[in-house]
Scaffold this active site. Structure first.
Site, mmCIF file in Angstrom:
data_model
loop_
_atom_site.group_PDB
_atom_site.id
_atom_site.type_symbol
_atom_site.label_atom_id
_atom_site.label_comp_id
_atom_site.label_asym_id
_atom_site.label_seq_id
_atom_site.Cartn_x
_atom_site.Cartn_y
_atom_site.Cartn_z
ATOM 1 C CE LYS A 11 -3.839 -2.399 2.319
ATOM 2 N NZ LYS A 11 -4.736 -2.420 3.515
ATOM 3 C CE1 TYR A 51 -9.160 -2.928 0.780
ATOM 4 C CE2 TYR A 51 -8.479 -0.986 -0.456
ATOM 5 C CZ TYR A 51 -8.177 -2.049 0.394
ATOM 6 O OH TYR A 51 -6.888 -2.224 0.843
ATOM 7 C CG PHE A 59 -13.231 0.283 7.080
ATOM 8 C CD1 PHE A 59 -12.722 -0.341 5.945
ATOM 9 C CD2 PHE A 59 -13.991 -0.480 7.959
ATOM 10 C CE1 PHE A 59 -12.963 -1.679 5.680
ATOM 11 C CE2 PHE A 59 -14.231 -1.831 7.711
ATOM 12 C CZ PHE A 59 -13.719 -2.427 6.563
ATOM 13 N NE ARG A 87 -5.859 -12.605 5.172
ATOM 14 C CZ ARG A 87 -6.612 -11.498 5.191
ATOM 15 N NH1 ARG A 87 -6.513 -10.595 4.210
ATOM 16 N NH2 ARG A 87 -7.450 -11.288 6.169
ATOM 17 C CB THR A 93 -7.039 -6.283 9.847
ATOM 18 O OG1 THR A 93 -7.469 -7.455 9.160
ATOM 19 C CG2 THR A 93 -7.436 -5.052 9.056
ATOM 20 N NE ARG A 104 -2.107 -5.857 7.164
ATOM 21 C CZ ARG A 104 -3.242 -6.447 6.789
ATOM 22 N NH1 ARG A 104 -3.753 -7.450 7.499
ATOM 23 N NH2 ARG A 104 -3.876 -6.036 5.695
ATOM 24 C CG ASN A 114 -3.619 -2.445 7.020
ATOM 25 O OD1 ASN A 114 -3.526 -1.909 5.911
ATOM 26 N ND2 ASN A 114 -4.596 -3.271 7.346
ATOM 27 C CG HIS A 117 -4.985 -6.400 -0.268
ATOM 28 N ND1 HIS A 117 -6.210 -6.486 0.350
ATOM 29 C CD2 HIS A 117 -5.031 -7.259 -1.312
ATOM 30 C CE1 HIS A 117 -6.969 -7.353 -0.317
ATOM 31 N NE2 HIS A 117 -6.280 -7.833 -1.332
ATOM 32 C CD GLU A 128 -8.431 -9.235 -3.597
ATOM 33 O OE1 GLU A 128 -9.251 -8.916 -2.720
ATOM 34 O OE2 GLU A 128 -7.308 -9.713 -3.329
HETATM 35 P P1 IDP Z 1 -7.594 -7.216 5.598
HETATM 36 O O1 IDP Z 1 -6.841 -6.179 4.794
HETATM 37 O O2 IDP Z 1 -6.747 -7.731 6.726
HETATM 38 O O3 IDP Z 1 -8.187 -8.309 4.766
HETATM 39 P P2 IDP Z 1 -10.288 -6.099 5.854
HETATM 40 O O4 IDP Z 1 -11.177 -6.287 7.041
HETATM 41 O O5 IDP Z 1 -10.625 -6.835 4.600
HETATM 42 O O6 IDP Z 1 -8.793 -6.446 6.335
HETATM 43 O O7 IDP Z 1 -10.218 -4.541 5.569
HETATM 44 C C1 IDP Z 1 -9.669 -4.056 4.367
HETATM 45 C C2 IDP Z 1 -8.814 -2.846 4.654
HETATM 46 O O8 IDP Z 1 -9.641 -1.761 5.083
HETATM 47 C C3 IDP Z 1 -7.796 -3.015 5.790
HETATM 48 O O9 IDP Z 1 -6.595 -3.659 5.394
HETATM 49 C C4 IDP Z 1 -7.558 -1.574 6.201
HETATM 50 O O10 IDP Z 1 -6.693 -0.922 5.250
HETATM 51 C C5 IDP Z 1 -8.954 -0.982 6.045
HETATM 52 N N1 IDP Z 1 -9.698 -1.052 7.320
HETATM 53 C C6 IDP Z 1 -10.377 -2.109 7.799
HETATM 54 N N2 IDP Z 1 -10.943 -1.828 8.990
HETATM 55 C C7 IDP Z 1 -10.622 -0.550 9.256
HETATM 56 C C8 IDP Z 1 -10.912 0.342 10.356
HETATM 57 O O11 IDP Z 1 -11.583 -0.008 11.313
HETATM 58 N N3 IDP Z 1 -10.386 1.599 10.262
HETATM 59 C C9 IDP Z 1 -9.642 2.018 9.215
HETATM 60 N N4 IDP Z 1 -9.351 1.214 8.167
HETATM 61 C C10 IDP Z 1 -9.820 -0.046 8.196
HETATM 62 MG MG MG Z 2 -9.724 -8.265 3.338
#
Ligand code: IDP
Ligand code: MG
Length: 151
Positions: A11, A51, A59, A87, A93, A104, A114, A117, A128
């Site tokens: 990212k 997304y 978010f 993963r 996350t 992370r 974070n 992805h 994707e």
């Molecule tokens: P992942 O990336 O670990 O699969 P997901 O729940 O799919 O996590 O969320 C996608 C992305 O959205 C996260 O990697 C992060 O960049 C963002 N995100 C998810 N939850 C939050 C939040 O509570 N606050 C801010 N950004 C978030």
């Molecule tokens: Mg995800």
């Protein structure tokens, strides 16, 4: 299990903070094969498709904006059980919850920054990879260490 492909994106914060080399090195040293890689300035359309599953969540808009804020490194990785392995290597996350030793956990502080992805399952990986790459961009080759990775 078996040979899988996954979509990984470093990212904007990972690129801006100079972490690209370290992150790719982790995958290379694990024995994971890079079959496609490019830098992308992400359009709103691509960000919202990527997304799309999170549309309606609080978010969603900030995450779309984050991913468009500076170029990303997009790649396709191939290997045994690679979806789950990536993963695990990424960590949870929220970097506050991610174990040390994960990408992370080692490099991040905030859930909204974070670093990386990785696809979360075989269906999302296929979606994707197809969203970010054309079929011609996916290379085929044998790494010289492949026979030393498995029993
Ligand atoms: P992942 O990336 O670990 O699969 P997901 O729940 O799919 O996590 O969320 C996608 C992305 O959205 C996260 O990697 C992060 O960049 C963002 N995100 C998810 N939850 C939050 C939040 O509570 N606050 C801010 N950004 C978030
Ligand atoms: Mg995800």
């Amino acid at each position: 299990m078996g040979v899988e492909r996954t979509f990984v994106m470093i990212k904007p914060d990972g690129v801006q903070r100079g972490l690209v080399g370290d992150i790719i090195t982790r995958f290379e040293r694990k024995g994971i094969k890079i079959i496609a890689m490019k830098m992308v300035s992400v359009s709103k359309e691509l960000a919202e498709k990527h997304y799309g599953i999170h549309k309606g969540k609080p978010f969603f808009a900030p995450t779309v904006k984050y991913i468009m804020s500076s170029p990303v490194v997009a790649m396709v990785l191939e290997g045994n059980n690679v979806i789950g392995m990536v993963r695990t290597m990424m960590g949870k996350t929220n970097p506050q919850d991610a174990r040390m030793g994960t990408i992370r956990g080692d490099f991040g502080q905030f859930i909204g920054r974070n670093i990386i992805h990785g696809s979360d399952g075989s269906d999302t990986a296929a979606f994707e990879i197809n969203l970010w790459f054309t079929a011609e961009e996916l290379t085929r080759y044998t790494r010289i260490d492949e026979k030393w990775l498995s029993e």
